[in-house]
Structure formats: structure tokens, C-alpha cells
Write a protein that holds these residues in place. Structure first.
Motif, PDB file in Angstrom:
ATOM      1  N   CYS A 189     -59.359  15.240  19.162  1.00  0.00           N
ATOM      2  CA  CYS A 189     -58.209  14.699  19.894  1.00  0.00           C
ATOM      3  C   CYS A 189     -58.546  13.355  20.517  1.00  0.00           C
ATOM      4  CB  CYS A 189     -57.756  15.679  20.971  1.00  0.00           C
ATOM      5  SG  CYS A 189     -57.055  17.222  20.327  1.00  0.00           S
ATOM      6  N   GLU A 193     -56.673   9.854  19.259  1.00  0.00           N
ATOM      7  CA  GLU A 193     -55.835   9.172  20.237  1.00  0.00           C
ATOM      8  C   GLU A 193     -56.213   7.703  20.393  1.00  0.00           C
ATOM      9  OE1 GLU A 193     -56.079  11.436  23.791  1.00  0.00           O
ATOM     10  OE2 GLU A 193     -54.883  13.104  23.006  1.00  0.00           O
ATOM     11  N   PRO A 196     -54.012   3.788  16.337  1.00  0.00           N
ATOM     12  CA  PRO A 196     -52.547   3.699  16.321  1.00  0.00           C
ATOM     13  C   PRO A 196     -51.987   4.911  15.581  1.00  0.00           C
ATOM     14  CG  PRO A 196     -53.563   1.625  15.629  1.00  0.00           C
ATOM     15  CD  PRO A 196     -54.668   2.628  15.705  1.00  0.00           C
ATOM     16  N   GLN A 197     -50.847   5.416  16.051  1.00  0.00           N
ATOM     17  CA  GLN A 197     -50.362   6.694  15.526  1.00  0.00           C
ATOM     18  C   GLN A 197     -50.161   6.693  14.011  1.00  0.00           C
ATOM     19  OE1 GLN A 197     -46.384   8.650  16.589  1.00  0.00           O
ATOM     20  NE2 GLN A 197     -47.821   9.725  17.941  1.00  0.00           N
ATOM     21  N   ALA A 200     -53.599   7.061  12.452  1.00  0.00           N
ATOM     22  CA  ALA A 200     -54.170   8.384  12.694  1.00  0.00           C
ATOM     23  C   ALA A 200     -53.549   9.419  11.757  1.00  0.00           C
ATOM     24  CB  ALA A 200     -53.948   8.796  14.155  1.00  0.00           C
ATOM     25  N   PHE A 201     -52.240   9.336  11.563  1.00  0.00           N
ATOM     26  CA  PHE A 201     -51.573  10.267  10.656  1.00  0.00           C
ATOM     27  C   PHE A 201     -52.073  10.082   9.221  1.00  0.00           C
ATOM     28  CE2 PHE A 201     -47.647  10.255  13.620  1.00  0.00           C
ATOM     29  CZ  PHE A 201     -48.249  11.208  14.424  1.00  0.00           C
ATOM     30  N   ARG A 258     -45.419  15.321  17.645  1.00  0.00           N
ATOM     31  CA  ARG A 258     -46.436  14.680  16.820  1.00  0.00           C
ATOM     32  C   ARG A 258     -46.249  15.048  15.340  1.00  0.00           C
ATOM     33  NH1 ARG A 258     -51.606  16.971  18.554  1.00  0.00           N
ATOM     34  NH2 ARG A 258     -51.510  15.479  20.268  1.00  0.00           N
ATOM     35  N   ALA A 261     -43.312  13.203  13.868  1.00  0.00           N
ATOM     36  CA  ALA A 261     -43.653  11.805  13.571  1.00  0.00           C
ATOM     37  C   ALA A 261     -44.549  11.715  12.337  1.00  0.00           C
ATOM     38  CB  ALA A 261     -44.332  11.178  14.787  1.00  0.00           C
ATOM     39  N   PHE A 262     -45.452  12.673  12.193  1.00  0.00           N
ATOM     40  CA  PHE A 262     -46.330  12.717  11.022  1.00  0.00           C
ATOM     41  C   PHE A 262     -45.511  12.840   9.736  1.00  0.00           C
ATOM     42  CE2 PHE A 262     -48.518  15.450   7.926  1.00  0.00           C
ATOM     43  CZ  PHE A 262     -49.681  14.733   7.691  1.00  0.00           C
ATOM     44  N   CYS A 265     -43.788   9.735   8.786  1.00  0.00           N
ATOM     45  CA  CYS A 265     -44.699   8.633   8.457  1.00  0.00           C
ATOM     46  C   CYS A 265     -45.311   8.786   7.066  1.00  0.00           C
ATOM     47  CB  CYS A 265     -45.796   8.555   9.523  1.00  0.00           C
ATOM     48  SG  CYS A 265     -47.017   7.265   9.248  1.00  0.00           S
TER      49      CYS A 265
END
Length: 367
Positions: A189, A193, A196-197, A200-201, A258, A261-262, A265
Motif C-alpha cells: 500500500c 500510493e 500516480p494512480q 499504479a493501476f 479504487r 477507477a482501476f 483505466c
């Protein structure tokens, strides 16, 4: 009683010393090293070896290990350091100093000599320390290169695949050092974090794909010259890969926002591939698509399904249809699971067989 007081005082002194580790690593990356001479460098390297000694001494003692980890986390300005960091301190310090151009030439030459001929060489020191440091330096340089525009290819871009492999390797190391899933998940985690999201995805999706490919390679008996799987650095057999995948999925599915959003994306074809290999992900993905589809309304004037709330990140009819189509083009099991879910939703919605009355009826007709 006097002996206990002395032990408590000694332990408090050790904890106070451990609190200085973040400052040591921070200084090693700053311009303050321009004033370092060879003697200062030697003292810094001695402290790094001392912290490694603490790791070796206390790694098997759970209470002391936890106390050191708590004190280290409390003293640092960023959340990535923990008890396992003590064991890698010489490598972390050496890498930071090698990358710091402010280090004077004399101290830099002294550093190279220390890395090539560390104190105690030949008396039980780890011969792989320099090799590991060189690999991480090379990886850092590679990942720092300017990113080219992505080319259309079947697999992930090379840089993304390299980042996913590094993440899996570090997760494997963390598992060997910490030995508990909660500690690994906390580390994961913290790391994700920092990215950038969207990146990370993408890294998590690539890592999950690599785990499946690695397991398939191992099952097929694809071995390299040493008789080890080509992904042995981060997948220690099917059980190890399963545990690693569970950690990644726990991070991904542990937060609905999350995960939503994943899914927005990652390309729907790649999501279908992952859903075909991870049952937890397929169930959550179908539930998410169900929620998105339930917010579509039929506009009789336009003769099509439209979003009920334009300001929400919901899918259009065309996007929803494409995602279900990708799922139905996946494995036989995934196709059957998707069709069964759509048929159940149609039945619950009134079991209509004509268009325009139920979004699930129209989806079944389309896909």
C-alpha cells in the motif's frame, strides 16, 4: 532489577540510534555530502553496517523486531522504511551515494573501493551485495530514461513490464523478511500510493498478468539453464504466486472507489484476461458492470440507452456492451459466467424478450 534497568537503557539507546537512519539516508541524497571526506564516508558506511547487524541480530525476535520497526516508522518523514530496511542499509546508502554527484571525488573513490572490497570480505560477508547494488543501479537508470510513445503491441510496454517485475521481486523479498501477509500488504500500500494512480493501476495489472504467465510457464516445465523457472525471482512456485496475487487483489478490491477507477483505466480486453484467471476479480468486475448498467435509461426519442447522470463516471451503452463482449470472448468458464449473470439480471428485470425494456435483454441480444 538492576540488570533489567540496564537492558532497558541499552534497548532505548539502540532505538534512539535507529531513529537516525532516515536522516542518514536523506543526507546521503542531499548536497550536504559535498563536505564529506574519506573519514566521514567511512563513518557513514560503518553506521550502515551497524544497522545491518541489528537486522541480523533481531530478525528472529518478533517483539524486538516490531519495536525497532515502530520506532523507525515514527521517526521518518516518508512511509517506505521499516525493519527490513535495516538489512538493506549498506546497499541503500551505497546506491544513494553513487547517484549523488555532490560527493567529492576522493570520497567517491573511497566508496568504490569499499564496495569492491568491503570490510570482512572473505570472512562470511555476502558476495552478492555488490552484484545486487549494480542490478538496482542499472534498473534505476533504465527506468529513469525518457519514456517513448507507447507502440501498439500485444503485451505491455517494456518499461511497464520491468516495473511490474521489480514490484513482484520486492514483494517476494518482503515476504521472506517480514514473513506475514499483513506486513507485505502494508508495504505494498505504501509503495503504490507513491505512484500516480493510473500508473499504479497499470503496474498492478501487469504484475497480475505476469503471475499468471509465470505459473503457466512453471506448469509447462519451461526451465532455464540453471533448472529454475524464468520468473523464479518473484514467483516461488504456484503457492508463492498465489499469495502474491492475493496481496495485489486485496489492495485492488479492498476499496470500491479504487477498483472502479482501476476498471475505467485498464483496457477492457486486458480486464477480461485478468477476469478469466482470477475469480475474485471476475465477480467484482461483473458486480461493478451491473451497477453501471443499472443507471442506463432508455430514451425512446433517440431509440438508445443513455446515462442517467452525465456527471458520473458511468459507462455509456456502447462502452458497457464492449466490456461484456470482451468477457464473452474470454475463456469458456468466463463466457458461461457472464452469460449466466446477464440471464439472471434479465429474469430479475421482468424477463422481457423485446428491445428497449431491459438493458440486460438488449445486452444478451448484442453479445
Amino acid at each position: 532489577r538492576s540488570n533489567l534497568r540496564r537492558q532497558a537503557w541499552a534497548m532505548e539507546a539502540v532505538l534512539g540510534q535507529v531513529e537516525q537512519l532516515p536522516a542518514l539516508l536523506a543526507i546521503s541524497r542531499s548536497a550536504l555530502v559535498r563536505d564529506w571526506d574519506s573519514l566521514t564516508l567511512d563513518r557513514a558506511l560503518e553506521w550502515a553496517r551497524y544497522f545491518q547487524h541489528l537486522y541480523d541480530r533481531f530478525r528472529a525476535r518478533a517483539q524486538l523486531r516490531e519495536a525497532l520497526g515502530r520506532r523507525l516508522r515514527r521517526s521518518q518523514p516518508y512511509p517506505l522504511l521499516g525493519f527490513p530496511t535495516l538489512g538493506r542499509c549498506p546497499q541503500l546508502l551505497g546506491l544513494a551515494l553513487l547517484e549523488n554527484r555532490a560527493l567529492p571525488p576522493a570520497a567517491y573513490r573511497r566508496l568504490l573501493r569499499s564496495l569492491l572490497q568491503p570490510p570482512g570480505a572473505g570472512t562470511g560477508s555476502d558476495p552478492r551485495g555488490l552484484e545486487l547494488l549494480a542490478r538496482r543501479k542499472a534498473a534505476a537508470c533504465l527506468l529513469a530514461l525518457p519514456r517513448r510513445p507507447p507502440r501498439r503491441a500485444a503485451g505491455p510496454e517494456p518499461q511497464l513490464q520491468a516495473e511490474a517485475q521489480l514490484l513482484l521481486s520486492r514483494l517476494s523479498e518482503e515476504g521472506q523478511e517480514v514473513g506475514e501477509a499483513a506486513g507485505q500488504l502494508h508495504w505494498l500500500c505504501d509503495v503504490l500510493e507513491q505512484l500516480p494512480q493510473p500508473r499504479a493501476f497499470a503496474v498492478v495489472a501487469a504484475a497480475l498478468a505476469l503471475l499468471r504467465q509465470g505459473r503457466g510457464t512453471e506448469q509447462a516445465g519451461d526451465r532455464d539453464r540453471d533448472g529454475c523457472s524464468s520468473v523464479d525471482g518473484y514467483l516461488a512456485g504456484a503457492a508463492g504466486g498465489g499469495c502474491t496475487a492475493e496481496l495485489l487483489l486485496s489492495w485492488l478490491l479492498g476499496n470500491q472507489e479504487r477498483f472502479s477507477a482501476f476498471c475505467l483505466c485498464i483496457p477492457c480486453s486486458h480486464l477480461a484476461f485478468l477476469a478469466g484467471h482470477y475469480s475474485q476479480l471476475s465477480r467484482s468486475y461483473l458486480d461493478l458492470l451491473t451497477g453501471w448498467g443499472s443507471h442506463l435509461l432508455y430514451d425512446p426519442l433517440q431509440g438508445r440507452w443513455v446515462k442517467s447522470c452525465l456527471d458520473k463516471a458511468e459507462l455509456s451503452w456502447e462502452e458497457l456492451r464492449e466490456r461484456f463482449r470482451c468477457l464473452c470472448q474470454g475463456s469458456t468458464l468466463l463466457k458461461e459466467q457472464t452469460q449466466a449473470a446477464l440471464e439472471l439480471l434479465r429474469t430479475q428485470d421482468g424477463d422481457f424478450k423485446v428491445r428497449g425494456l431491459s438493458v440486460w435483454t438488449d445486452l444478451l441480444m448484442e453479445v
